[in-house]
Design a protein around this motif. Structure first.
Motif, PDB file in Angstrom:
ATOM      1  N   ARG A   9      19.445  11.503  42.494  1.00  0.00           N
ATOM      2  CA  ARG A   9      19.656  10.258  42.230  1.00  0.00           C
ATOM      3  C   ARG A   9      18.224   9.300  41.222  1.00  0.00           C
ATOM      4  NH1 ARG A   9      23.129   6.201  44.769  1.00  0.00           N
ATOM      5  NH2 ARG A   9      22.793   7.233  46.457  1.00  0.00           N
ATOM      6  N   GLU A  16      16.130   9.789  45.096  1.00  0.00           N
ATOM      7  CA  GLU A  16      17.029  10.359  46.616  1.00  0.00           C
ATOM      8  C   GLU A  16      17.431  11.675  46.190  1.00  0.00           C
ATOM      9  OE1 GLU A  16      19.891   9.669  49.744  1.00  0.00           O
ATOM     10  OE2 GLU A  16      20.231   8.604  48.369  1.00  0.00           O
ATOM     11  N   LEU A  18      18.928  15.447  46.742  1.00  0.00           N
ATOM     12  CA  LEU A  18      19.896  15.829  47.766  1.00  0.00           C
ATOM     13  C   LEU A  18      20.429  17.307  47.739  1.00  0.00           C
ATOM     14  CD1 LEU A  18      22.823  12.713  47.567  1.00  0.00           C
ATOM     15  CD2 LEU A  18      21.385  13.161  49.337  1.00  0.00           C
ATOM     16  N   ALA A  27      18.390  15.049  52.867  1.00  0.00           N
ATOM     17  CA  ALA A  27      18.085  14.549  52.518  1.00  0.00           C
ATOM     18  C   ALA A  27      16.562  13.784  52.388  1.00  0.00           C
ATOM     19  CB  ALA A  27      18.891  12.545  52.517  1.00  0.00           C
ATOM     20  N   LYS A  29      13.736  11.013  50.093  1.00  0.00           N
ATOM     21  CA  LYS A  29      13.578  10.020  49.410  1.00  0.00           C
ATOM     22  C   LYS A  29      11.722  10.237  49.095  1.00  0.00           C
ATOM     23  CE  LYS A  29      16.884   7.349  51.364  1.00  0.00           C
ATOM     24  NZ  LYS A  29      17.914   5.891  51.794  1.00  0.00           N
ATOM     25  N   THR A 101      27.930   5.465  47.337  1.00  0.00           N
ATOM     26  CA  THR A 101      27.279   6.259  48.215  1.00  0.00           C
ATOM     27  C   THR A 101      26.721   7.808  48.175  1.00  0.00           C
ATOM     28  OG1 THR A 101      29.973   7.436  48.937  1.00  0.00           O
ATOM     29  CG2 THR A 101      28.658   4.700  49.657  1.00  0.00           C
ATOM     30  N   GLN A 102      25.840   8.288  49.482  1.00  0.00           N
ATOM     31  CA  GLN A 102      25.520   9.591  49.394  1.00  0.00           C
ATOM     32  C   GLN A 102      26.597  10.649  49.223  1.00  0.00           C
ATOM     33  OE1 GLN A 102      23.354  10.986  53.179  1.00  0.00           O
ATOM     34  NE2 GLN A 102      21.244  10.761  51.706  1.00  0.00           N
ATOM     35  N   ASN A 103      27.928  10.280  50.002  1.00  0.00           N
ATOM     36  CA  ASN A 103      28.769  10.542  50.444  1.00  0.00           C
ATOM     37  C   ASN A 103      29.374  11.490  49.687  1.00  0.00           C
ATOM     38  OD1 ASN A 103      28.533  11.675  53.049  1.00  0.00           O
ATOM     39  ND2 ASN A 103      30.077  10.095  53.757  1.00  0.00           N
ATOM     40  N   LEU A 105      28.248  10.877  46.229  1.00  0.00           N
ATOM     41  CA  LEU A 105      26.792  11.911  45.541  1.00  0.00           C
ATOM     42  C   LEU A 105      27.131  13.014  45.495  1.00  0.00           C
ATOM     43  CD1 LEU A 105      25.063  11.210  42.700  1.00  0.00           C
ATOM     44  CD2 LEU A 105      23.495  10.802  44.988  1.00  0.00           C
ATOM     45  N   VAL A 106      27.088  13.830  46.722  1.00  0.00           N
ATOM     46  CA  VAL A 106      27.319  14.842  47.256  1.00  0.00           C
ATOM     47  C   VAL A 106      28.789  14.946  46.475  1.00  0.00           C
ATOM     48  CG1 VAL A 106      27.552  16.812  48.928  1.00  0.00           C
ATOM     49  CG2 VAL A 106      25.682  14.744  48.937  1.00  0.00           C
TER      50      VAL A 106
END
Length: 126
Positions: A9, A16, A18, A27, A29, A101-103, A105-106
């Motif tokens: 992202r 970020e 992942l 993760a 950054k 959110t990260q979740n 996005l994954v």
């Protein structure tokens, strides 16, 4: 952790990364550092350094999905094509997303790669 896929992202100041497999997510950054001088006040130099650090972080990852705003994606894609063409072979797609959110996005990336790998005939590692 040996990873096969990653989603990045990106905007013009942060990235970020992942990396993930079926069970794990790692993760990382990357943040742009601004250093303005009277002689080199251009943001282009800083942006190129930032994009270079992001590319370095993607070394060794087989398949990368880049997400973010259209502008950030276009600028990053242009940088890769001009300065890091070998990395361009690892980037399998560019998708515009808001701020998941990260979740989320994954989950989005896993679905993307599932479809991509099926279309490419690539077995997805388990």
């Amino acid at each position: 952790m040996t990873t096969f896929h990653a989603v990045v992202r990106i905007d013009h100041q942060h990235a970020e990364i992942l990396q993930f497999d079926a069970e794990h997510v790692q993760a990382q950054k990357v943040k742009a550092h601004s250093h303005h001088t009277a002689k080199h006040g251009s943001g282009v130099r800083t942006e190129h350094e930032f994009f270079g650090h992001v590319c370095d972080a993607l070394a060794g990852i087989a398949e990368v999905l880049v997400v973010g705003s259209k502008t950030a994606q276009a600028d990053f894609r242009h940088y890769i094509e001009k300065h890091r063409p070998a990395l361009g072979k690892q980037v399998v797609g560019y998708e515009t997303v808001d701020q998941p959110t990260q979740n989320q996005l994954v989950a989005f990336a896993r679905q993307y790669f599932l479809k991509y790998d099926r279309m490419a005939g690539t077995p997805t590692p388990t």
